[in-house]
Write an enzyme that holds these catalytic residues in place. Structure first.
Site, PDB file in Angstrom:
ATOM      1  N   LYS B  98      45.398  25.245  47.632  1.00 47.90           N
ATOM      2  CA  LYS B  98      44.763  23.891  47.324  1.00 47.90           C
ATOM      3  C   LYS B  98      44.918  23.864  45.807  1.00 47.90           C
ATOM      4  O   LYS B  98      44.361  24.499  44.966  1.00 47.90           O
ATOM      5  CB  LYS B  98      43.436  23.910  47.695  1.00 47.90           C
ATOM      6  CG  LYS B  98      42.625  22.657  47.178  1.00 47.90           C
ATOM      7  CD  LYS B  98      41.152  22.633  47.332  1.00 47.90           C
ATOM      8  CE  LYS B  98      40.628  21.549  46.734  1.00 47.90           C
ATOM      9  NZ  LYS B  98      38.897  21.542  46.940  1.00 47.90           N
ATOM     10  N   GLY B 186      32.784  14.833  47.612  1.00 48.16           N
ATOM     11  CA  GLY B 186      31.833  13.883  47.629  1.00 48.16           C
ATOM     12  C   GLY B 186      30.844  13.555  48.887  1.00 48.16           C
ATOM     13  O   GLY B 186      30.112  12.954  48.872  1.00 48.16           O
ATOM     14  N   SER B 208      29.654  21.466  49.016  1.00 47.70           N
ATOM     15  CA  SER B 208      28.371  21.249  48.433  1.00 47.70           C
ATOM     16  C   SER B 208      27.254  20.679  49.365  1.00 47.70           C
ATOM     17  O   SER B 208      26.118  21.277  49.477  1.00 47.70           O
ATOM     18  CB  SER B 208      28.315  20.054  47.143  1.00 47.70           C
ATOM     19  OG  SER B 208      29.203  20.467  46.253  1.00 47.70           O
TER      20      SER B 208
END
EC number: 2.8.1.10
Lengths: 355, 259, 69
Positions: B98, B186, B208
């Site tokens: 990544k 996000g 997250s």
């Protein structure tokens, strides 16, 4: 059976417009029109860009059953020489035209690549934008035309049904379905900036043709992502030879098809020519259509001396003058634009910039 | 579910998990298991003998069918990212990388220019390159051209929980891309992951939102269901949205009566 | 016994002369973990760690996977 490219048969690429095309009721048509109008207004505003065709030659080596220029038609063959081309262009310029589509038949020794290249060169000196609708060429040939100032190519697949294609194209270089299908890609690889595609509506079952055409447009946009792609909607018109189309494509279906393309591909130019009637053209301008031909002659030459021009490829339906047509657009609160391009951009994209 | 194809690899799960920000390694492992993810991201860190229990390779390698996708976080330039990729491949034994290059340590927005440079080099070296990028359709095509196996546009800033604030741009990327598009960063809630899948994303990457949930494993499982639902909905064909109201003066009267 | 100084993960470290990368990993209790070792910007693969002797002023990095998104 020939091996068709995957995109041509991938129904998922066109699934969402199929129901729109199969509806026949007035309410769904009106609803679609409202959506198409809104989508057109958002992306293109009130602008309609205009172009005019110039038939350079009606020599042809192909036997397309539906075409007035097919090689077995008995009408006299003619091509414009350099002096005549210039005169025609000046006559077009006097009408305000700044965007020209140069047309020929399939490749012949009388009107082949060198003839076309010289015509492009000459036209690019007079007109800001030059596009061609001619015989399929090689990447190197397209490259050479791009270097002479050609920025656009129009090439209709005629029909996306390979079996029917074979029947309709009786002889000549145009018999090769795949070769023609790949022509827009060769042009883009050669540095031509935009391509226009279409199916000649009436030759094959219309819904299937519309779906395949949409897939073709989508495939080109995705693969050649820097290219301009436009779609035209030619319907078969009466022409010398008396061909009777197998399918009737009525105004309502054609309108539905154009509007469905607009709602699903909001960013591309949709083109309507003078094959269509004044009422249909005025109605569709701004309902999806963003680019139209004007004051067209479909005979070889014809802008200088309209009366003596000989046989046409097809009969024009909207024969209004440039002035009358622009007045009609303005009455609909649309702005006709004659010059939407500048020759300063005419150089082909350098190799490393091409997708 | 059809398989997600990345390079020569196929995955039945379309939820990719990030392993950062968890309260403990066991909590992270529990969440990975609950998510049924088959691809997880990890980051390269200097070994610290006082915190040897933080090493993730051991615990993650106990989960069957899991592929590691190291990221290049910490890299601020293409050169650093390429170096990190080489070391990571050594450690992970997986060709996935990544590419994540964020020169600004505060907002962590990816640098498109350095990212493109790094991807070009790594794709040529045979990596399965998965760049984390701003939601820019032109950059996405440029990355496709240099051989990336997917593009991973951000939904919103890393860790911001602002959801799919780039929705319109992500839709453009999906429309134009010939490689899988994966929304990364996000997302806050499973409904947002579901929306991304309905939009046509090939997968979503979540970290997250799961790591900081009160119950990370339960949240991981909720995301897994949402991703699956969104993917199925996309394939089932969503009903068209109702169009504008019919105009009072008809637009199509010029067409005459229906034939 | 003579010693050399190296830099390990950014910190000075004193080692017996003739120490190999494998010796260093044992000393750091990192030999049971999956780690990557980089000496002077060059990756040292597991098979080479016993034979790769560290030199004075070598820059050594021992890296592992930690959590990351």
């Amino acid at each position: 059976m020939i091996a068709l490219p995957a995109w041509l048969t991938d129904e998922r690429l066109s699934a969402e417009i199929e129901p729109l095309l199969r509806q026949t009721d007035a309410e769904s048509l009106e609803r679609l029109a409202a959506e198409a109008q809104a989508a057109t207004l958002r992306r293109f505003g009130r602008i309609i860009s205009l172009y005019a065709p110039l038939y350079l030659s009606n020599f042809c080596s192909s036997g397309c059953v539906y075409c007035g220029f097919a090689s077995d038609r008995t009408s006299p063959r003619r091509k414009l020489d350099a002096g005549e081309i210039e005169k025609e262009l000046l006559a077009m310029k006097a009408l305000g035209i700044g965007d020209v589509l140069l047309l020929t038949g399939e490749r012949t020794s009388a009107a082949g690549f060198d003839y076309l290249r010289r015509a492009v060169e000459l036209t690019a000196r007079i007109m800001p934008r030059v596009a061609i609708e001619a015989f399929p060429m090689s990447v190197a040939e397209y490259r050479a035309l791009a270097e002479c100032g050609c920025t656009g190519l129009t090439i209709y697949q005629e029909t996306y049904d390979p079996e029917n294609y074979e029947k309709l194209h009786r002889w000549g270089p145009k018999r090769d379905f795949l070769e023609r299908l790949e022509t827009p890609e060769r042009a883009l690889t050669g540095g031509i900036r935009s391509v226009g595609i279409g199916a000649l509506l009436g030759l094959s079952e219309p819904v299937g043709e519309a779906l395949a055409l949409l897939r073709h447009a989508r495939y080109l946009c995705k693969t050649y992502w820097k290219a301009g792609v436009s779609v035209s909607f030619p319907r078969i018109r009466p022409q010398e030879g008396g061909f009777q189309p197998a399918y009737e494509v009525d105004d309502r279906f054609l309108a539905r098809m154009i509007m469905a393309f607009r709602t699903t591909m909001p960013d591309i130019d949709l083109v309507l020519s003078t094959r269509e009637s004044p009422a249909f053209r005025d109605g569709m301008a701004g309902l999806g259509i963003t680019r139209m031909s004007i004051a067209s002659r479909t005979t070889v030459g014809g802008y200088v001396e309209a009366e003596t021009a000989g046989a046409s490829q097809f009969e024009v339906s909207d024969d209004r003058s440039a002035e009358a047509f622009c007045a009609a657009l303005r009455a609909k609160n649309l702005e006709p634009v004659f010059k939407n391009w500048d020759a300063a951009y005419n150089n082909p994209l350098p190799a490393e910039e091409r997708a | 579910m059809n398989a997600l194809r990345l390079g020569s690899y196929t995955f039945s799960s379309r939820l990719i998990l990030g392993t950062g920000k968890f309260s403990s390694v066991p909590a992270m492992i529990e969440a990975v298991r609950a998510s049924k993810a088959q691809l997880v991201t990890v980051a390269l860190r200097r070994f610290n003998r006082e915190q040897a229990e933080d090493d993730l390779f051991g615990p993650l390698s106990e989960i069957e069918g899991l592929t590691l996708m190291p990221n290049t976080s910490g890299a601020a330039t293409a050169k650093e990212a390429v170096k990190a990729a080489h070391i990571s491949r050594e450690l992970s034994g997986s060709p996935f990388i990544k590419v994540e290059i964020h020169p600004n340590p505060h907002h962590l927005m990816p640098d498109p220019i350095e990212t493109w440079e790094a991807c070009k080099i790594l794709a040529a070296e045979g990596f399965i390159v998965m760049p984390y990028i701003p939601a820019d359709p032109v950059l996405a095509k440029r990355l496709e051209e240099v051989g990336c196996s997917s593009v991973m546009p951000l939904g919103s800033a890393i860790g911001s929980g602002q959801g799919l604030s780039t929705s319109a741009m992500v839709q453009l990327i999906i429309r134009e891309s010939s490689i899988p598009v994966i929304v990364d960063a996000g997302l806050r809630s499973p409904s947002e992951a579901c929306a991304a899948m309905e939009m046509g994303c090939a997968a979503v990457l979540v970290n997250s939102a799961i790591a900081v949930a009160r119950d990370p494993a339960a949240m991981a499982s909720a995301f897994a269901k949402a991703v699956e639902a969104g993917y199925d909905a996309r394939n089932a064909g969503l009903m068209p949205r109702s169009g504008s109201a019919v105009a009072t003066s008809p637009l199509t009267s010029f067409l005459g009566a229906s034939s | 016994m003579s010693t050399i100084h190296i830099t390990l993960n950014g910190q000075k470290r004193e080692l017996p002369s003739g120490s190999s990368v494998a010796d260093l990993l044992k000393l750091e209790s990192a030999d049971s973990l999956k780690v990557a070792v980089v000496v002077n910007e060059q990756i040292v693969r597991p098979d080479d760690r016993a034979s790769h002797l560290l030199q004075k002023s070598d820059q050594v990095e021992i890296l592992v996977f930690a959590g990351g998104g």
